[in-house]
Design a protein around this motif. Structure first.
Motif, PDB file in Angstrom:
ATOM      1  N   LEU A  45      27.877  28.272  36.260  1.00  0.00           N
ATOM      2  CA  LEU A  45      28.608  29.503  36.548  1.00  0.00           C
ATOM      3  C   LEU A  45      27.847  30.414  37.510  1.00  0.00           C
ATOM      4  CD1 LEU A  45      30.050  30.473  33.037  1.00  0.00           C
ATOM      5  CD2 LEU A  45      31.279  29.516  34.980  1.00  0.00           C
ATOM      6  N   HIS A  46      26.796  29.896  38.129  1.00  0.00           N
ATOM      7  CA  HIS A  46      25.984  30.726  39.011  1.00  0.00           C
ATOM      8  C   HIS A  46      26.675  31.071  40.325  1.00  0.00           C
ATOM      9  CE1 HIS A  46      21.778  29.942  37.058  1.00  0.00           C
ATOM     10  NE2 HIS A  46      22.605  30.634  36.299  1.00  0.00           N
ATOM     11  N   ASN A  47      27.864  30.525  40.534  1.00  0.00           N
ATOM     12  CA  ASN A  47      28.621  30.908  41.727  1.00  0.00           C
ATOM     13  C   ASN A  47      29.439  32.172  41.483  1.00  0.00           C
ATOM     14  OD1 ASN A  47      30.230  29.400  39.877  1.00  0.00           O
ATOM     15  ND2 ASN A  47      31.834  29.243  41.444  1.00  0.00           N
ATOM     16  N   CYS A  48      29.249  32.791  40.320  1.00  0.00           N
ATOM     17  CA  CYS A  48      29.989  34.012  39.951  1.00  0.00           C
ATOM     18  C   CYS A  48      29.007  35.108  39.548  1.00  0.00           C
ATOM     19  CB  CYS A  48      30.938  33.728  38.785  1.00  0.00           C
ATOM     20  SG  CYS A  48      32.170  32.445  39.087  1.00  0.00           S
ATOM     21  N   VAL A  49      29.539  36.285  39.316  1.00  0.00           N
ATOM     22  CA  VAL A  49      28.785  37.373  38.710  1.00  0.00           C
ATOM     23  C   VAL A  49      29.034  37.291  37.209  1.00  0.00           C
ATOM     24  CG1 VAL A  49      28.447  39.856  38.589  1.00  0.00           C
ATOM     25  CG2 VAL A  49      29.102  38.799  40.749  1.00  0.00           C
ATOM     26  N   LEU A 154      41.634  46.099  39.770  1.00  0.00           N
ATOM     27  CA  LEU A 154      40.975  45.012  39.059  1.00  0.00           C
ATOM     28  C   LEU A 154      41.994  43.955  38.664  1.00  0.00           C
ATOM     29  CD1 LEU A 154      38.181  44.194  37.999  1.00  0.00           C
ATOM     30  CD2 LEU A 154      38.798  45.261  35.821  1.00  0.00           C
ATOM     31  N   LYS A 155      41.751  42.747  39.114  1.00  0.00           N
ATOM     32  CA  LYS A 155      42.672  41.648  38.853  1.00  0.00           C
ATOM     33  C   LYS A 155      42.080  40.728  37.797  1.00  0.00           C
ATOM     34  CE  LYS A 155      45.143  37.908  41.248  1.00  0.00           C
ATOM     35  NZ  LYS A 155      45.322  37.225  42.572  1.00  0.00           N
ATOM     36  N   ILE A 156      42.868  40.438  36.759  1.00  0.00           N
ATOM     37  CA  ILE A 156      42.405  39.563  35.680  1.00  0.00           C
ATOM     38  C   ILE A 156      42.940  38.165  35.919  1.00  0.00           C
ATOM     39  CG2 ILE A 156      42.404  39.149  33.196  1.00  0.00           C
ATOM     40  CD1 ILE A 156      42.864  42.164  32.843  1.00  0.00           C
ATOM     41  N   ASN A 157      42.035  37.217  35.985  1.00  0.00           N
ATOM     42  CA  ASN A 157      42.429  35.832  36.230  1.00  0.00           C
ATOM     43  C   ASN A 157      42.483  35.076  34.896  1.00  0.00           C
ATOM     44  OD1 ASN A 157      43.132  33.780  38.176  1.00  0.00           O
ATOM     45  ND2 ASN A 157      41.169  32.820  37.727  1.00  0.00           N
ATOM     46  N   ASP A 158      41.515  34.243  34.592  1.00  0.00           N
ATOM     47  CA  ASP A 158      41.537  33.470  33.350  1.00  0.00           C
ATOM     48  C   ASP A 158      41.074  34.306  32.159  1.00  0.00           C
ATOM     49  OD1 ASP A 158      42.522  31.244  34.534  1.00  0.00           O
ATOM     50  OD2 ASP A 158      40.731  30.001  34.286  1.00  0.00           O
ATOM     51  N   VAL A 159      41.663  34.021  31.007  1.00  0.00           N
ATOM     52  CA  VAL A 159      41.234  34.612  29.736  1.00  0.00           C
ATOM     53  C   VAL A 159      40.968  33.471  28.784  1.00  0.00           C
ATOM     54  CG1 VAL A 159      41.890  36.040  27.781  1.00  0.00           C
ATOM     55  CG2 VAL A 159      42.559  36.729  30.099  1.00  0.00           C
ATOM     56  N   ALA A 235      36.503  21.820  28.806  1.00  0.00           N
ATOM     57  CA  ALA A 235      37.744  21.470  28.114  1.00  0.00           C
ATOM     58  C   ALA A 235      38.890  22.399  28.502  1.00  0.00           C
ATOM     59  CB  ALA A 235      37.531  21.506  26.600  1.00  0.00           C
ATOM     60  N   SER A 236      38.573  23.663  28.777  1.00  0.00           N
ATOM     61  CA  SER A 236      39.616  24.646  29.086  1.00  0.00           C
ATOM     62  C   SER A 236      39.972  24.674  30.565  1.00  0.00           C
ATOM     63  CB  SER A 236      39.168  26.042  28.643  1.00  0.00           C
ATOM     64  OG  SER A 236      38.022  26.456  29.370  1.00  0.00           O
ATOM     65  N   GLY A 237      39.162  24.034  31.408  1.00  0.00           N
ATOM     66  CA  GLY A 237      39.397  24.119  32.844  1.00  0.00           C
ATOM     67  C   GLY A 237      39.167  25.516  33.365  1.00  0.00           C
ATOM     68  N   PHE A 238      38.154  26.178  32.835  1.00  0.00           N
ATOM     69  CA  PHE A 238      37.881  27.578  33.132  1.00  0.00           C
ATOM     70  C   PHE A 238      37.664  27.804  34.622  1.00  0.00           C
ATOM     71  CE2 PHE A 238      34.961  31.290  33.255  1.00  0.00           C
ATOM     72  CZ  PHE A 238      35.766  32.206  32.584  1.00  0.00           C
ATOM     73  N   ASN A 239      38.263  28.839  35.145  1.00  0.00           N
ATOM     74  CA  ASN A 239      38.150  29.164  36.562  1.00  0.00           C
ATOM     75  C   ASN A 239      36.704  29.513  36.902  1.00  0.00           C
ATOM     76  OD1 ASN A 239      38.162  31.459  38.797  1.00  0.00           O
ATOM     77  ND2 ASN A 239      39.967  30.172  39.108  1.00  0.00           N
ATOM     78  N   GLY A 240      36.217  28.958  37.999  1.00  0.00           N
ATOM     79  CA  GLY A 240      34.858  29.257  38.427  1.00  0.00           C
ATOM     80  C   GLY A 240      33.829  28.299  37.882  1.00  0.00           C
TER      81      GLY A 240
END
Length: 486
Positions: A45-49, A154-159, A235-240
């Motif tokens: 996940l180091h490509n994100c904040v 603020l845009k919410i993507n995956d939860v 498993a969840s295909g989490f974004n990022g």
């Protein structure tokens, strides 16, 4: 109880997407647990904040004075009555935390947007990850957003909800899906027996939910989600998430029984990387205690071990041959100085040290001392010369001994150096100060109370040496400015 989150950005922030992680009940309650949670975030996940949102979730083993005293009295009368009272008290405590999670959720997005604006203004999209009651915080935030649509950008993507201790109908799940741009994932396990204690509700962490992306996690217990976070993300295909090797092909670490001295990275590694001058200061204060056996010649290993032995109860430590880890030492000192409530605002060890060291100077020399304010101590130390600061620490050490009550301690005037860059980089300043409006009123101006506190410090075995050692280590940590040790 405060309703403020303490946000902490993990090292290596990158990109315009932020992942917000929210813990549950009995988690993130102290510095050691917060460091443990930080280590669970995978490098994929180091490509994100990556940001942790710590909230006052409480802990099942922490009794306040009233409830703890009541349980103790009943236990003396009857073991069964005491046990029953403890169970009832803990059930009430969990219910209080559950209600607080709902309330915290309604303030999450507003506080988060303010934090991102100040620290990461380039972030335009966030993913939310909540575990246990942290899932309840997330659901509360999103349902509140459904009712009161915000005008923010603020845009919410995956939860991602993991073992969420909350009920969620299919209708509400659909409403949430309509306001987010990504997936609403429910990671659940029918073998999560802890969620059975969420009385009065049927937790979604144990079952499928209509209009959610179903993510079954077979054989997962309630506490498996954080240490196996990468598996859940996959498993969840989490974004990022950037998947690496399949789990079956990843090498398994060879876990050995680590030496408690060498493995105390916040202390051992700091002493290893700092200068000989600073190590000499640590050794000098350690030798001032009759509870240490440090000779004139000191090694890195012995400096660490002797510091650990002064934490907690010296006799117990000497009997078992080991002391406390550094974060545990800071916790015992915070308890000694009645700072436990303020620790919520300390997500990094240098913030905790700043709180403690400023309290010690304030308790000994009053609120006018240059190092007595947690809001300005780092700024003062960045301009004070090393020799000048160590003189202040020496004076602090002298004020913490029994003999100081029979003589007046003269506080030297601080010595400053030429203007130089701050000891900590921009963005690593004491972030908690902006969230600590109450800290200016932490200490009563009643000097009698301060004198009593200092007397307890003087007679506490090892504390008159331990506190100046912490003050020196605080300087070493800021001077070194190593991201991994802050």
């Amino acid at each position: 109880m405060t309703h403020l989150f303490k946000f902490l950005t993990l090292p290596h922030p990158s990109g315009e997407v932020a992942n917000i992680f929210i813990h549950g009940y009995s988690a993130g309650h102290d510095m050691e647990d917060r460091y443990a949670l930080r280590k669970c975030i995978p490098s994929s996940l180091h490509n994100c904040v990556n940001i942790f949102a710590f909230w006052p979730s409480g802990h099942w083993a922490q009794f306040d004075g009233l409830s703890g005293g009541g349980v103790l009295v009943l236990t003396r009368l009857s073991t069964i009555a005491g046990a029953a009272a403890a169970v009832v008290d803990r059930a009430c405590h969990f219910n209080t935390s559950r209600n607080r999670a709902t309330t915290m959720g309604k303030t999450l997005l507003l506080q988060l947007e303010d934090y991102l604006f100040k620290h990461h203004p380039y972030v335009s999209k966030v993913n939310l990850v909540g575990h246990s009651l942290g899932g309840r915080v997330v659901v509360s935030a999103l349902l509140d957003l459904v009712k009161k649509p915000a005008e923010e950008n603020l845009k919410i993507n995956d939860v991602l909800l993991m073992a969420a201790a909350v009920e969620l109908s299919g209708e509400d799940a659909l409403a949430i899906k309509n306001i987010i741009s990504g997936e609403l994932c429910n990671a659940w396990s029918g073998e999560d027996d802890v969620l059975r204690f969420n009385l009065g509700e049927t937790s979604i962490g144990r079952q499928k939910v209509e209009n959610c992306k179903d993510v079954p996690m077979p054989k997962f217990g309630h506490t498996d989600y954080w240490p196996r976070l990468e598996q859940v993300l996959r498993a969840s295909g989490f974004n990022g998430y950037i998947s690496g090797l399949p789990a079956s092909n990843q090498p398994q670490p060879n876990i050995k029984s680590l030496d408690p001295v060498v493995s105390d990275h916040l202390l051992y590694d700091l002493l290893d990387l700092t200068s000989d001058r600073i190590r000499d200061q640590v050794a000098k204060h350690l030798r001032s205690s009759s509870w240490t056996t440090l000779e004139t010649h000191h090694s890195l290993y012995l400096l660490t071990k002797e510091t650990q032995l002064l934490g907690g109860h010296c006799l117990v430590n000497l009997a078992r041959g080991r002391g406390l880890k550094y974060v545990q030492i800071l916790l015992t000192l915070a308890e000694h100085y009645d700072l436990l409530n303020e620790l919520h605002y300390c997500a990094r060890v240098f913030e905790m040290e700043a709180l403690l060291v400023s309290k010690c100077f304030r308790s000994s020399f009053g609120e006018t001392h240059v190092l007595a304010s947690p809001q300005s101590i780092i700024e003062q130390m960045s301009t004070m010369s090393e020799k000048g600061y160590f003189e202040q620490v020496d004076t602090l050490a002298a004020s913490l001994t029994v003999t100081s009550y029979f003589s007046k301690t003269k506080v030297p005037a601080p010595k400053y150096r030429q203007p130089a860059p701050p000891l900590v980089s921009k963005g690593l300043t004491l972030a908690s100060t902006s969230l600590l409006p109450s800290l200016t009123n932490l200490i009563s101006t009643d000097r009698i109370k301060a004198a009593v506190t200092n007397l307890k410090t003087a007679v506490k075995p090892g504390y008159s040496a331990l506190i100046p050692v912490v003050a020196v280590l605080f300087y070493a940590r800021l001077d070194l400015n190593n991201e991994g040790l802050l």
